[in-house]
Design an enzyme around this catalytic site. Structure first.
Site, PDB file in Angstrom:
ATOM      1  N   TYR A   1       0.285  -1.419   0.172  1.00 51.14           N
ATOM      2  CA  TYR A   1       0.180  -0.062   0.227  1.00 51.14           C
ATOM      3  C   TYR A   1       1.148   1.153   0.269  1.00 51.14           C
ATOM      4  CZ  TYR A   1      -4.639  -2.292   0.043  1.00 51.14           C
ATOM      5  OH  TYR A   1      -5.899  -3.064  -0.232  1.00 51.14           O
TER       6      TYR A   1
ATOM      7  N   GLN B   1     -16.399   4.466  -6.929  1.00 50.03           N
ATOM      8  CA  GLN B   1     -16.005   2.835  -6.736  1.00 50.03           C
ATOM      9  C   GLN B   1     -14.603   3.366  -6.083  1.00 50.03           C
ATOM     10  OE1 GLN B   1     -18.092  -0.062  -8.716  1.00 50.03           O
ATOM     11  NE2 GLN B   1     -18.563   1.860 -10.615  1.00 50.03           N
TER      12      GLN B   1
ATOM     13  N   ASP C   1      -8.801   5.951  -5.565  1.00 48.99           N
ATOM     14  CA  ASP C   1      -7.698   6.925  -5.221  1.00 48.99           C
ATOM     15  C   ASP C   1      -7.327   8.917  -5.622  1.00 48.99           C
ATOM     16  OD1 ASP C   1      -9.205   8.557  -7.590  1.00 48.99           O
ATOM     17  OD2 ASP C   1      -8.970   6.743  -9.045  1.00 48.99           O
TER      18      ASP C   1
ATOM     19  N   HIS D   1     -15.493   2.754  -1.341  1.00 44.60           N
ATOM     20  CA  HIS D   1     -14.564   0.979  -0.723  1.00 44.60           C
ATOM     21  C   HIS D   1     -13.258   2.024  -0.514  1.00 44.60           C
ATOM     22  CE1 HIS D   1     -16.079  -0.703  -5.547  1.00 44.60           C
ATOM     23  NE2 HIS D   1     -16.756  -0.754  -4.242  1.00 44.60           N
TER      24      HIS D   1
ATOM     25  N   GLY E   1     -17.439   5.860 -16.289  1.00 44.00           N
ATOM     26  CA  GLY E   1     -16.350   5.310 -16.602  1.00 44.00           C
ATOM     27  C   GLY E   1     -16.835   3.874 -15.422  1.00 44.00           C
TER      28      GLY E   1
ATOM     29  N   ASN F   1     -19.080   6.411 -21.355  1.00 48.75           N
ATOM     30  CA  ASN F   1     -17.890   5.418 -21.663  1.00 48.75           C
ATOM     31  C   ASN F   1     -17.519   5.275 -22.207  1.00 48.75           C
ATOM     32  OD1 ASN F   1     -17.316   3.535 -19.181  1.00 48.75           O
ATOM     33  ND2 ASN F   1     -17.453   2.197 -20.407  1.00 48.75           N
TER      34      ASN F   1
ATOM     35  N   GLU G   1     -16.676   2.677 -24.283  1.00 49.98           N
ATOM     36  CA  GLU G   1     -17.723   0.931 -24.742  1.00 49.98           C
ATOM     37  C   GLU G   1     -18.825   0.791 -23.668  1.00 49.98           C
ATOM     38  OE1 GLU G   1     -16.389  -0.184 -27.133  1.00 49.98           O
ATOM     39  OE2 GLU G   1     -14.255   0.082 -26.665  1.00 49.98           O
TER      40      GLU G   1
ATOM     41  N   ALA H   1     -13.805   9.999 -19.945  1.00 47.58           N
ATOM     42  CA  ALA H   1     -14.435  11.217 -19.417  1.00 47.58           C
ATOM     43  C   ALA H   1     -14.533  12.041 -18.789  1.00 47.58           C
ATOM     44  CB  ALA H   1     -14.315  10.559 -18.002  1.00 47.58           C
TER      45      ALA H   1
END
Length: 280
Positions: free
Chosen positions: A76, A110, A113, A140, A213, A239, A241, A257
């Site tokens: 980490y 989600q 970062d 998360h 995304g 997105n 795809e 994005a």
């Protein structure tokens, strides 16, 4: 319409998406790893995610921390260094500005970062306001947060130096003296019920869920847009795809994005071909 970096955004779909968002009294936004891809944040999945021959699934678990906390902390600390060098991109910034303009809208992420938080802080500082309205519900957890493995006390770890040379050198809780751990949700752990509860409450009351995304396959996060849909709201997706959600969307805007959000939400090129010229 030409967005950032020459990305073509379908004008009719863009107009429809803008109209849907403008007509919505309440909007919830769900973001995934795709919004951070252009900031250079690695996914830590697949062969490229290997670290010292370990896979993330072998390190990001309560059992791994109990067995070898120094090894887990070393991983980490390495991740914090890599991700800490990344910067919010135009997608993060335009979303932060849009949320600050509309405090009734809620961001659910989600990602761990911290780039949404940094974008919110940067844009709020530029405007001379508080960043609260643009801060996300982090489903998360946060890569840059620490949590006591025993009493659960949370603290910021962004400026904390990690010495993972031995268990004795690892950071400890100032309240009870137990080991600190990264404040993220590991494999096999449940999401914080308060955070996921707030996310579903926002989604169920939203007129629109803007999905950005994410492949929308990891639950329970992937169910957040469905909660809006089941409550009679609409979905708008950004997105590159198609995803599992695309067939449910009123509008799908193909593209990254960082290119699409500035022209959808503001903070980017103006409309039309003139914008493409001015952006180069």
């Amino acid at each position: 319409m030409t967005g950032r970096d020459g990305v073509e955004v379908p004008s009719e779909a863009l107009a429809d998406a803008r109209a849907i968002l403008a007509d919505a009294a309440r909007v919830v936004v769900l973001t995934g790893a795709g919004i951070s891809a252009e900031s250079g944040v690695p996914t830590f999945r697949g062969e490229a995610g290997l670290w010292r021959d370990h896979r993330p699934e072998e390190l990001a678990t309560p059992d791994a921390f109990a067995r070898d906390p120094a090894l887990v902390w070393a991983w980490y600390a390495w991740r914090r260094e890599l991700v800490g060098a990344c910067r919010p991109n135009a997608g993060h910034r335009s979303l932060a500005g849009w949320l600050l303009d509309h405090p009734e809208r809620r961001l659910v992420s989600q990602n761990v970062d911290g780039l949404h938080e940094r974008a919110a802080g940067d844009v709020a500082l530029e405007r001379g306001v508080e960043p609260d309205g643009a801060l996300p519900l982090d489903l998360h957890g946060s890569l840059f947060g620490d949590r006591c493995a025993d009493c659960g006390r949370r603290t910021s770890g962004r400026d904390r130096a990690i010495d993972a040379s031995s268990v004795a050198a690892l950071p400890r809780c100032e309240a009870c003296g137990s080991l600190l751990r990264p404040d993220v949700v590991w494999f096999g752990e449940a999401l914080d019920p308060d955070v996921i509860g707030a996310a579903f409450t926002a989604a169920e009351s939203a007129d629109v869920c803007l999905v950005v995304g994410t492949s929308a396959v990891v639950h329970p996060a992937a169910s957040v847009p469905l909660a809006t849909l089941q409550s009679g709201g609409h979905l708008v997706e950004v997105n590159p795809e198609p995803t599992a959600l695309t067939r449910h969307c009123r509008v799908q805007l193909p593209g990254p994005a960082a290119a699409v959000l500035p022209v959808l939400l503001g903070g980017g090129p103006e409309q039309g071909s003139k914008a493409g010229a001015s952006a180069t």
